[in-house]
Scaffold this motif. Structure first.
Motif, short mmCIF file in Angstrom:
data_model
loop_
_atom_site.label_atom_id
_atom_site.label_comp_id
_atom_site.label_asym_id
_atom_site.label_seq_id
_atom_site.Cartn_x
_atom_site.Cartn_y
_atom_site.Cartn_z
N GLU A 110 79.48 -28.13 -34.43
CA GLU A 110 79.79 -29.35 -33.46
C GLU A 110 78.97 -29.56 -32.25
N LEU A 111 78.67 -30.65 -31.97
CA LEU A 111 77.91 -30.99 -31.03
C LEU A 111 78.93 -30.51 -29.55
N VAL A 112 78.08 -29.89 -28.64
CA VAL A 112 78.48 -29.64 -27.25
C VAL A 112 78.02 -30.61 -26.37
N ALA A 113 76.93 -30.65 -26.15
CA ALA A 113 76.26 -31.61 -25.17
C ALA A 113 74.60 -31.60 -25.46
N THR A 114 74.23 -32.74 -25.05
CA THR A 114 72.74 -33.13 -25.23
C THR A 114 72.27 -33.64 -23.95
N ILE A 115 70.91 -33.66 -23.99
CA ILE A 115 70.09 -34.18 -22.57
C ILE A 115 68.95 -34.70 -23.26
N SER A 116 68.51 -35.86 -22.73
CA SER A 116 67.25 -36.58 -23.14
C SER A 116 66.18 -36.21 -22.11
N SER A 117 65.18 -36.41 -22.57
CA SER A 117 63.71 -35.84 -21.74
C SER A 117 63.81 -36.89 -20.20
N GLY A 118 64.65 -37.60 -20.11
CA GLY A 118 64.70 -38.35 -18.83
C GLY A 118 66.07 -38.01 -18.22
N GLY A 119 66.82 -37.31 -18.82
CA GLY A 119 67.91 -36.77 -18.16
C GLY A 119 69.23 -37.12 -18.35
N ASN A 120 69.09 -38.10 -19.41
CA ASN A 120 70.70 -38.62 -19.71
C ASN A 120 71.34 -37.71 -20.57
N THR A 121 72.73 -37.49 -20.21
CA THR A 121 73.52 -36.33 -21.09
C THR A 121 74.55 -37.04 -21.69
N ASN A 122 75.18 -36.34 -22.58
CA ASN A 122 76.22 -36.54 -23.71
C ASN A 122 77.09 -35.47 -23.75
N TYR A 123 78.34 -35.50 -23.78
CA TYR A 123 79.18 -34.40 -23.79
C TYR A 123 80.23 -34.71 -24.73
N ALA A 124 80.72 -33.57 -25.61
CA ALA A 124 81.83 -33.79 -26.49
C ALA A 124 83.00 -33.99 -25.59
N ASP A 125 84.09 -34.51 -25.84
CA ASP A 125 85.23 -34.73 -25.23
C ASP A 125 85.92 -33.56 -24.66
N SER A 126 85.81 -32.49 -25.62
CA SER A 126 86.57 -31.10 -25.36
C SER A 126 86.08 -30.54 -24.27
N VAL A 127 84.58 -30.69 -23.75
CA VAL A 127 84.18 -30.21 -22.66
C VAL A 127 83.47 -30.90 -21.59
N LYS A 128 83.86 -32.12 -21.69
CA LYS A 128 83.78 -32.77 -20.35
C LYS A 128 84.47 -32.52 -19.01
N GLY A 129 83.70 -32.38 -17.98
CA GLY A 129 84.20 -32.07 -16.74
C GLY A 129 84.26 -30.36 -16.50
N ARG A 130 83.79 -29.65 -17.63
CA ARG A 130 83.89 -28.32 -17.64
C ARG A 130 82.31 -27.70 -17.89
N PHE A 131 81.82 -28.24 -18.76
CA PHE A 131 80.50 -27.95 -19.01
C PHE A 131 79.31 -28.76 -18.30
N THR A 132 78.21 -28.34 -18.01
CA THR A 132 77.17 -29.17 -17.43
C THR A 132 75.78 -28.80 -18.21
N ILE A 133 75.04 -29.73 -18.72
CA ILE A 133 73.79 -29.45 -19.32
C ILE A 133 72.75 -29.96 -18.44
N SER A 134 71.63 -29.35 -18.39
CA SER A 134 70.57 -29.53 -17.47
C SER A 134 69.37 -29.04 -18.23
N ARG A 135 68.38 -29.52 -17.69
CA ARG A 135 66.82 -29.22 -18.28
C ARG A 135 65.77 -28.85 -17.24
N ASP A 136 64.86 -28.12 -17.54
CA ASP A 136 63.99 -28.00 -16.57
C ASP A 136 62.48 -28.27 -17.54
N ASN A 137 62.07 -29.34 -17.52
CA ASN A 137 60.91 -29.69 -18.44
C ASN A 137 59.37 -29.02 -18.15
#
Length: 120
Positions: A46-73
């Motif tokens: 199952e999907l947990v979280a995604t992040i676009s190259s521009g920094g837009n994020t998407n989270y599964a409902d089950s992890v919202k508010g607990r998990f944070t996705i980030s990236r260093d391009n």
């Protein structure tokens, strides 16, 4: 050859935190969306979280508010900070990346997976 290498999994008590890291290596033109998925025993991936190259994020409902996705391009790295972990977060976590090669081809790559176990 493109590789995704994950690190940071392990055993943690309920309520604890873990930080997963995934670095892409090899020769390529660009990395588009990066993300984390997980697969628990006997369940589908199952999907947990995604992040676009521009920094837009998407989270599964089950992890919202607990998990944070980030990236260093600059480092071709994606991070998953997991807080307030629950036993139901126990799974193998997989990093993935949508990569543009030189030329028009794009491919989806996956890491080897890292085990996260939440247990007292």
């Amino acid at each position: 050859q493109v590789r995704l290498v994950e690190s940071g999994g392990g055993l943690v008590q309920p309520g604890g935190s873990l930080r997963l890291s995934c670095a892409a290596s090899g020769t390529f033109r660009a990395i588009y969306t990066m993300g984390w998925h997980r697969q628990a025993p006997g369940k589908q991936r199952e999907l947990v979280a995604t992040i676009s190259s521009g920094g837009n994020t998407n989270y599964a409902d089950s992890v919202k508010g607990r998990f944070t996705i980030s990236r260093d391009n600059a480092k071709n790295t994606v991070i998953l900070q997991m807080n307030s972990l629950k036993p139901e977060d126990t799974a193998v976590y997989y990093c993935n990346a949508d990569i543009r090669h030189f030329g028009a081809r794009r491919d989806d790559y996956w890491g080897q997976g890292t085990q996260v176990t939440v247990s007292s």
